[in-house]
Design an enzyme around this catalytic site. Structure first.
Site, PDB file in Angstrom:
ATOM      1  N   VAL A 134     -25.797  97.426  20.282  1.00 53.00           N
ATOM      2  CA  VAL A 134     -26.620  96.307  20.081  1.00 53.00           C
ATOM      3  C   VAL A 134     -26.876  95.663  18.661  1.00 53.00           C
ATOM      4  O   VAL A 134     -27.616  95.062  18.286  1.00 53.00           O
ATOM      5  CB  VAL A 134     -28.063  96.751  20.838  1.00 53.00           C
ATOM      6  CG1 VAL A 134     -27.795  96.772  22.324  1.00 53.00           C
ATOM      7  CG2 VAL A 134     -28.649  97.791  20.025  1.00 53.00           C
ATOM      8  N   TYR A 171     -38.860  97.564  17.606  1.00 53.90           N
ATOM      9  CA  TYR A 171     -37.471  96.851  17.488  1.00 53.90           C
ATOM     10  C   TYR A 171     -37.362  96.227  16.101  1.00 53.90           C
ATOM     11  O   TYR A 171     -36.556  96.109  15.618  1.00 53.90           O
ATOM     12  CB  TYR A 171     -37.395  95.868  18.673  1.00 53.90           C
ATOM     13  CG  TYR A 171     -36.720  96.320  20.083  1.00 53.90           C
ATOM     14  CD1 TYR A 171     -35.338  96.524  19.826  1.00 53.90           C
ATOM     15  CD2 TYR A 171     -37.301  96.484  20.975  1.00 53.90           C
ATOM     16  CE1 TYR A 171     -34.788  97.225  21.214  1.00 53.90           C
ATOM     17  CE2 TYR A 171     -36.894  97.222  22.079  1.00 53.90           C
ATOM     18  CZ  TYR A 171     -35.488  97.381  22.399  1.00 53.90           C
ATOM     19  OH  TYR A 171     -35.087  98.177  23.313  1.00 53.90           O
ATOM     20  N   CYS A 178     -40.922  76.778  25.668  1.00 52.55           N
ATOM     21  CA  CYS A 178     -41.928  76.814  26.592  1.00 52.55           C
ATOM     22  C   CYS A 178     -43.194  77.457  25.982  1.00 52.55           C
ATOM     23  O   CYS A 178     -44.126  77.489  26.554  1.00 52.55           O
ATOM     24  CB  CYS A 178     -41.431  77.601  27.970  1.00 52.55           C
ATOM     25  SG  CYS A 178     -41.460  79.314  27.950  1.00 52.55           S
ATOM     26  N   GLY A 215     -14.847 105.347  20.248  1.00 53.99           N
ATOM     27  CA  GLY A 215     -16.063 105.994  20.104  1.00 53.99           C
ATOM     28  C   GLY A 215     -17.031 105.891  21.253  1.00 53.99           C
ATOM     29  O   GLY A 215     -18.396 105.519  20.789  1.00 53.99           O
ATOM     30  N   HIS A 242     -24.592  95.310  26.300  1.00 55.96           N
ATOM     31  CA  HIS A 242     -25.761  95.766  26.220  1.00 55.96           C
ATOM     32  C   HIS A 242     -27.112  94.633  25.378  1.00 55.96           C
ATOM     33  O   HIS A 242     -28.249  95.054  25.250  1.00 55.96           O
ATOM     34  CB  HIS A 242     -26.228  97.144  25.878  1.00 55.96           C
ATOM     35  CG  HIS A 242     -25.685  98.095  26.732  1.00 55.96           C
ATOM     36  ND1 HIS A 242     -25.319  99.676  26.528  1.00 55.96           N
ATOM     37  CD2 HIS A 242     -25.107  98.058  27.748  1.00 55.96           C
ATOM     38  CE1 HIS A 242     -24.746  99.984  27.547  1.00 55.96           C
ATOM     39  NE2 HIS A 242     -24.501  99.252  28.241  1.00 55.96           N
TER      40      HIS A 242
HETATM   41 ZN    ZN Z   1     -39.380  79.865  27.692  1.00 53.97          ZN
END
Ligand code: ZN
Length: 248
Positions: free
Chosen positions: A104, A68, A157, A194, A122
């Site tokens: 994306v 990615y 977190c 497209g 997406h």
């Molecule tokens: Zn989290």
């Protein structure tokens, strides 16, 4: 591109109060964004289908993030084209318009499309979400995938973050698809640009507008499965067709 089809489509758009737009890979191909499908889309001998899955991320998050990161850098070198810009400008003067994209790459956003107009069905290469809690965030930094410790983390977190992308085997966000179908159900015109109209459930968006009595305008260089139900088909690329159609 036929002048007749463009003028027919403009007439439909001029009298439309509500418009839903569906865009796919074709609009971004002209900005040089690769599709990452087929033999040309291989990265280190992996196919997209091997990496864009929850299983691949569980098995090797570092590898998936490395891929990615590479995709993000490729897309960063691409700019929105005349079709993205024409849509963003058109949305500014159309009070009731939604743009639902299967892409994306973030190019609609980069072209200036307002947040409240855009539905990224997406997900986005430039957003992350937590693997443990509900945290989501824009994320545009370069990805450092040298080790697990350097991967993006959730701000609240601390758990591992993942790309905010809908992967193979995953469902679209109900809120996003719900918004898109709601817009399609009341739209006077669905403008399809497209996209081959085979990826579900996004492809059904046009059918919903049609079933509710609206018109479909298709901009695509080739026939697609949606051509049969299109009111007007403009046979050209997005960059040629969309600015001509929207008059921007
Ligand atoms: Zn989290």
């Amino acid at each position: 591109m036929s002048d007749v089809s463009v003028s027919e489509a403009r007439t439909l758009l001029d009298s439309a109060r509500r418009i839903v737009v569906l865009t796919g890979a074709g609009i971004s191909a002209e900005s040089g964004v690769p599709t990452f499908r087929g033999s040309g889309g291989l990265w280190k001998s992996y196919r997209a289908e091997d990496l864009a899955t929850p299983e691949a991320f569980r098995r090797d998050p570092r590898l998936v993030w490395e891929w990615y990161g590479w995709r993000r850098e490729l897309v960063r070198g691409c700019a929105p084209n005349a079709a993205h810009v024409a849509l963003a400008r058109f949305a500014e003067r159309s009070p009731d318009m939604v743009i639902a994209t299967q892409n994306v790459d973030g190019l609609h956003r980069q072209a200036g499309t307002r947040e409240d107009v855009l539905i990224e069905l997406h997900g986005s290469l430039f957003r992350v979400r937590c693997t443990s809690c509900s945290w989501r965030s824009p994320h545009t930094d370069t990805i450092d995938a040298t080790s697990l410790a350097t991967l993006p983390r959730c701000a609240p977190c601390g758990a591992l973050a993942r790309p905010d992308i809908v992967w193979f085997g995953e469902s679209l966000e109900p809120a996003n698809i719900g918004r898109a179908f709601d817009a399609a159900g009341v739209a006077d015109v669905c403008l399809v640009i497209g996209t081959s109209g085979v990826v579900q459930p996004a492809a059904s968006i046009a059918s919903v507008t049609r079933a509710a009595g609206g018109s479909i305008i298709e901009v695509n260089p080739v026939d697609t499965p949606l051509t049969d139900i299109a009111t007007v088909a403009i046979r050209t690329t997005a960059v040629d067709g969309v600015p001509a159609l929207l008059g921007t």
